[in-house]
Design a protein around this motif. Structure first.
Motif, mmCIF file in Angstrom:
data_model
loop_
_atom_site.group_PDB
_atom_site.id
_atom_site.type_symbol
_atom_site.label_atom_id
_atom_site.label_comp_id
_atom_site.label_asym_id
_atom_site.label_seq_id
_atom_site.Cartn_x
_atom_site.Cartn_y
_atom_site.Cartn_z
ATOM 1 N N PHE A 95 12.446 -23.456 -8.597
ATOM 2 C CA PHE A 95 13.155 -22.792 -9.048
ATOM 3 C C PHE A 95 14.173 -22.883 -9.168
ATOM 4 C CE2 PHE A 95 15.051 -25.617 -5.839
ATOM 5 C CZ PHE A 95 16.704 -25.139 -5.434
ATOM 6 N N ARG A 96 14.659 -21.774 -9.786
ATOM 7 C CA ARG A 96 16.032 -21.601 -10.681
ATOM 8 C C ARG A 96 16.675 -20.521 -10.207
ATOM 9 N NH1 ARG A 96 14.894 -17.116 -15.289
ATOM 10 N NH2 ARG A 96 17.500 -17.776 -15.556
ATOM 11 N N VAL A 97 18.116 -20.066 -10.544
ATOM 12 C CA VAL A 97 18.976 -18.919 -10.095
ATOM 13 C C VAL A 97 19.941 -19.212 -11.388
ATOM 14 C CG1 VAL A 97 19.253 -19.290 -8.002
ATOM 15 C CG2 VAL A 97 20.626 -20.455 -8.715
ATOM 16 N N ASN A 98 20.150 -17.606 -12.001
ATOM 17 C CA ASN A 98 20.294 -17.372 -13.136
ATOM 18 C C ASN A 98 22.527 -17.534 -12.966
ATOM 19 O OD1 ASN A 98 21.067 -15.220 -11.222
ATOM 20 N ND2 ASN A 98 20.458 -14.087 -12.824
ATOM 21 N N THR A 99 22.635 -18.353 -11.770
ATOM 22 C CA THR A 99 24.210 -19.061 -11.903
ATOM 23 C C THR A 99 24.440 -19.996 -11.938
ATOM 24 O OG1 THR A 99 26.359 -18.007 -11.204
ATOM 25 C CG2 THR A 99 24.109 -18.462 -9.721
ATOM 26 N N ASP A 100 25.777 -20.664 -12.128
ATOM 27 C CA ASP A 100 26.358 -22.250 -12.288
ATOM 28 C C ASP A 100 25.439 -22.995 -10.854
ATOM 29 O OD1 ASP A 100 29.659 -21.882 -13.481
ATOM 30 O OD2 ASP A 100 27.707 -21.063 -14.339
ATOM 31 N N ALA A 101 25.803 -22.516 -9.722
ATOM 32 C CA ALA A 101 25.634 -23.387 -8.943
ATOM 33 C C ALA A 101 24.943 -21.962 -7.423
ATOM 34 C CB ALA A 101 26.429 -24.580 -8.097
ATOM 35 N N ILE A 102 24.402 -22.934 -6.116
ATOM 36 C CA ILE A 102 23.876 -22.044 -4.983
ATOM 37 C C ILE A 102 24.797 -22.679 -4.059
ATOM 38 C CG2 ILE A 102 22.321 -22.508 -3.036
ATOM 39 C CD1 ILE A 102 20.472 -23.526 -5.233
ATOM 40 N N ALA A 103 25.913 -21.723 -3.569
ATOM 41 C CA ALA A 103 27.244 -21.082 -2.853
ATOM 42 C C ALA A 103 26.595 -21.748 -1.504
ATOM 43 C CB ALA A 103 27.556 -20.313 -2.749
ATOM 44 N N ASP A 104 26.004 -22.297 -0.850
ATOM 45 C CA ASP A 104 25.506 -22.714 0.365
ATOM 46 C C ASP A 104 23.946 -23.557 -0.364
ATOM 47 O OD1 ASP A 104 24.266 -23.536 2.766
ATOM 48 O OD2 ASP A 104 23.636 -21.425 3.437
ATOM 49 N N PRO A 105 24.838 -25.100 0.130
ATOM 50 C CA PRO A 105 24.263 -26.473 -0.585
ATOM 51 C C PRO A 105 23.064 -26.491 0.489
ATOM 52 C CG PRO A 105 26.020 -27.136 0.138
ATOM 53 C CD PRO A 105 26.106 -25.415 0.221
ATOM 54 N N ASP A 106 22.406 -26.078 1.972
ATOM 55 C CA ASP A 106 21.542 -26.194 2.584
ATOM 56 C C ASP A 106 20.135 -25.314 1.906
ATOM 57 O OD1 ASP A 106 23.288 -28.198 4.450
ATOM 58 O OD2 ASP A 106 24.136 -25.870 4.922
ATOM 59 N N LEU A 107 20.666 -24.759 1.345
ATOM 60 C CA LEU A 107 19.010 -23.372 0.996
ATOM 61 C C LEU A 107 18.909 -24.722 0.230
ATOM 62 C CD1 LEU A 107 21.012 -19.728 0.297
ATOM 63 C CD2 LEU A 107 19.916 -21.166 2.343
ATOM 64 N N GLU A 108 19.345 -25.706 -1.040
ATOM 65 C CA GLU A 108 18.095 -26.257 -2.032
ATOM 66 C C GLU A 108 16.925 -26.527 -0.679
ATOM 67 O OE1 GLU A 108 17.977 -30.166 -5.221
ATOM 68 O OE2 GLU A 108 19.933 -28.725 -5.072
ATOM 69 N N PRO A 109 17.646 -27.702 0.424
ATOM 70 C CA PRO A 109 16.474 -29.335 0.968
ATOM 71 C C PRO A 109 15.846 -27.603 1.320
ATOM 72 C CG PRO A 109 19.006 -28.897 1.693
ATOM 73 C CD PRO A 109 19.088 -28.617 0.382
ATOM 74 N N ALA A 110 16.121 -26.400 1.669
ATOM 75 C CA ALA A 110 15.289 -25.634 2.494
ATOM 76 C C ALA A 110 14.468 -24.829 2.082
ATOM 77 C CB ALA A 110 16.326 -24.454 3.273
ATOM 78 N N VAL A 111 14.191 -24.557 1.074
ATOM 79 C CA VAL A 111 13.482 -24.192 -0.214
ATOM 80 C C VAL A 111 11.800 -25.534 -0.407
ATOM 81 C CG1 VAL A 111 12.558 -23.381 -2.656
ATOM 82 C CG2 VAL A 111 15.054 -23.508 -1.549
ATOM 83 N N LEU A 112 13.280 -26.880 -0.643
ATOM 84 C CA LEU A 112 11.302 -27.103 -1.053
ATOM 85 C C LEU A 112 10.830 -27.812 0.084
ATOM 86 C CD1 LEU A 112 13.475 -30.500 -2.369
ATOM 87 C CD2 LEU A 112 12.372 -28.628 -3.945
ATOM 88 N N ALA A 113 11.487 -28.069 1.926
ATOM 89 C CA ALA A 113 10.722 -28.233 3.106
ATOM 90 C C ALA A 113 10.320 -26.911 3.267
ATOM 91 C CB ALA A 113 11.768 -28.295 4.441
ATOM 92 N N ALA A 114 10.089 -25.771 2.499
ATOM 93 C CA ALA A 114 8.641 -24.368 2.755
ATOM 94 C C ALA A 114 8.526 -24.743 2.349
ATOM 95 C CB ALA A 114 10.163 -23.098 2.457
ATOM 96 N N GLU A 115 8.325 -25.447 0.832
ATOM 97 C CA GLU A 115 7.372 -26.327 -0.066
ATOM 98 C C GLU A 115 6.423 -26.442 0.065
ATOM 99 O OE1 GLU A 115 4.761 -25.125 -3.011
ATOM 100 O OE2 GLU A 115 6.071 -23.082 -2.046
ATOM 101 N N PHE A 116 6.966 -27.978 0.831
ATOM 102 C CA PHE A 116 6.527 -28.961 0.582
ATOM 103 C C PHE A 116 5.962 -30.031 2.344
ATOM 104 C CE2 PHE A 116 8.102 -28.875 -3.436
ATOM 105 C CZ PHE A 116 6.936 -29.601 -4.288
ATOM 106 N N CYS A 117 5.969 -28.768 3.536
ATOM 107 C CA CYS A 117 6.037 -29.515 4.303
ATOM 108 C C CYS A 117 5.529 -28.670 4.928
ATOM 109 C CB CYS A 117 7.249 -29.625 5.379
ATOM 110 S SG CYS A 117 8.818 -30.461 4.487
ATOM 111 N N PRO A 118 3.840 -29.347 5.577
ATOM 112 C CA PRO A 118 2.871 -28.833 6.443
ATOM 113 C C PRO A 118 3.259 -27.631 6.910
ATOM 114 C CG PRO A 118 2.757 -31.169 7.199
ATOM 115 C CD PRO A 118 4.021 -30.914 6.062
ATOM 116 N N ARG A 119 2.690 -26.797 7.403
ATOM 117 C CA ARG A 119 3.418 -25.563 8.776
ATOM 118 C C ARG A 119 2.007 -25.738 9.564
ATOM 119 N NH1 ARG A 119 5.684 -21.445 8.511
ATOM 120 N NH2 ARG A 119 3.965 -19.950 9.081
ATOM 121 N N THR A 120 2.717 -25.840 10.690
ATOM 122 C CA THR A 120 1.764 -26.046 11.923
ATOM 123 C C THR A 120 1.395 -24.908 13.354
ATOM 124 O OG1 THR A 120 3.818 -26.955 13.600
ATOM 125 C CG2 THR A 120 2.179 -28.607 12.506
ATOM 126 N N SER A 121 0.797 -24.809 13.590
ATOM 127 C CA SER A 121 0.561 -23.088 14.520
ATOM 128 C C SER A 121 2.012 -23.697 15.906
ATOM 129 C CB SER A 121 -0.941 -23.150 14.709
ATOM 130 O OG SER A 121 -1.530 -23.889 15.400
#
Length: 347
Positions: free
Chosen positions: A321-347
């Motif tokens: 993933f990428r953003v078109n600026t220097d950095a992500i203002a909220d550093p908690d969002l990067e691990p959140a994106v990775l968790a959403a992609e790589f962690c299995p979802r449960t019902s």
């Protein structure tokens, strides 16, 4: 390029998203496409995009305006994974050894202010345990410099404690010089011959001193909103000059981790984090997600661009993933994106 953020606030990210704690057996993450817009609303980016790959299947999503799937962009320190791969290929070919000293390949270059190339190995450069100062801390990532100028800037400072992990762009600038000394060719030419051409990474290049991005591309913005699309890549050199695309980065990390670029022994060396006490391998670093899954990859931060690629250890599943600026203002969002992609979802 500021120091690498290897220790992120994962528990905070979990709490903010209303997720169970890291030791929960029923961890559930929101879909990546739902988290992506937060990079613009909470992360302060004008636009964000991701490309996920699993086998031959890809999925693209974007938020905001100004980014397209095929855009070229600056990848910053993701360049380091390419440089490390070339060095390890040369080691596999017995053209150098990771125990070689810097002095052996670049005699007399590192001999100032208590810095001594006779005491530094190529392994210490690859793992950021050399203790060399980061030249970019002086230049702010804004002043174009030659590799030797970058080294001289770094050597105006005494070393930190050798053997401890301390992220420094100077390490990879030196590795670029070592590649040229060993092969007789610039590091960019070796990366093109060994990685870019064989993998058909048609959107990837080492621009040298070219300030413009190849088409197509969007705009890139500094944190204050200044347009920094045109940039002299010599601000980063072998530590961060790469220009690439989402698809090319997914393809590269998939090929690297599934063993197409390095023999098994050298790929294990690349993922060995013991020298850096778990923080970093060689051009790769691991991140353990709240669900227990560990992904491997790198991030890239350069003026106007922040990029993150992560993949499963076998390379079968990759996300960039990428953003078109220097950095992500909220550093908690990067691990959140990775968790959403790589962690299995449960019902």
């Amino acid at each position: 390029m500021p120091p690498l953020r290897t220790l992120l606030a994962l528990p905070v990210a979990v709490a903010l998203l209303g997720l169970p704690p890291a030791d929960s057996s029923a961890f559930s993450a929101p879909p990546t496409d739902a988290v992506l817009p937060l990079l613009t609303t909470r992360g302060g980016a004008p636009a964000a995009a991701l490309l996920a790959r699993e086998g031959s299947t890809t999925r693209y999503a974007h938020a905001g305006t100004g980014i397209a799937r095929s855009d070229h962009f600056r990848a910053g320190s993701i360049t380091k994974t390419f440089i490390a791969t070339v060095v390890l290929q040369l080691a596999a070919e017995h053209r150098l050894s990771l125990s070689d000293t810097v002095e052996h390949h670049l005699p007399g270059l590192v001999r100032v202010a208590g810095n001594d190339g006779r005491a530094l190995t190529l392994r210490s450069l690859l793992t950021h345990t050399s203790g060399l100062s980061d030249f970019a801390s002086d230049t702010g990532g804004r002043a174009p410099v030659t590799p030797r100028q970058a080294v001289r800037i770094a050597l105006t400072h005494p070393p930190t404690a050798r053997g401890r992990f301390s992220y420094s762009n100077t390490n990879y600038v030196l590795l670029g010089l070592v590649i040229q000394q060993v092969t007789g060719h610039p590091y960019a030419d070796e990366a093109e011959r060994r990685i870019i051409a064989p993998l058909r990474l048609t959107g990837t290049s080492f621009p040298g001193s070219r300030t413009s991005l190849p088409p197509p591309h969007g705009r890139a913005y500094a944190a204050d909103g200044t347009d920094v699309t045109d940039l002299d890549p010599r601000v980063a050199g072998a530590a961060g000059e790469l220009v690439t695309t989402l698809a090319d980065l997914d393809r590269f990390y998939a090929a690297l981790l599934d063993g197409r670029l390095l023999p098994p022994h050298w790929l294990r060396e690349m993922r060995d984090t013991r020298a850096a006490h778990g923080a970093y391998g060689m051009g790769l670093f691991p991140e353990k997600l709240p669900c227990g899954t560990t992904v491997w990859g790198h991030n890239g931060h350069i003026s106007g661009s922040y990029v993150r690629t992560a993949a499963t250890v076998d390379g079968r599943r990759v996300l960039t993933f990428r953003v078109n600026t220097d950095a992500i203002a909220d550093p908690d969002l990067e691990p959140a994106v990775l968790a959403a992609e790589f962690c299995p979802r449960t019902s």
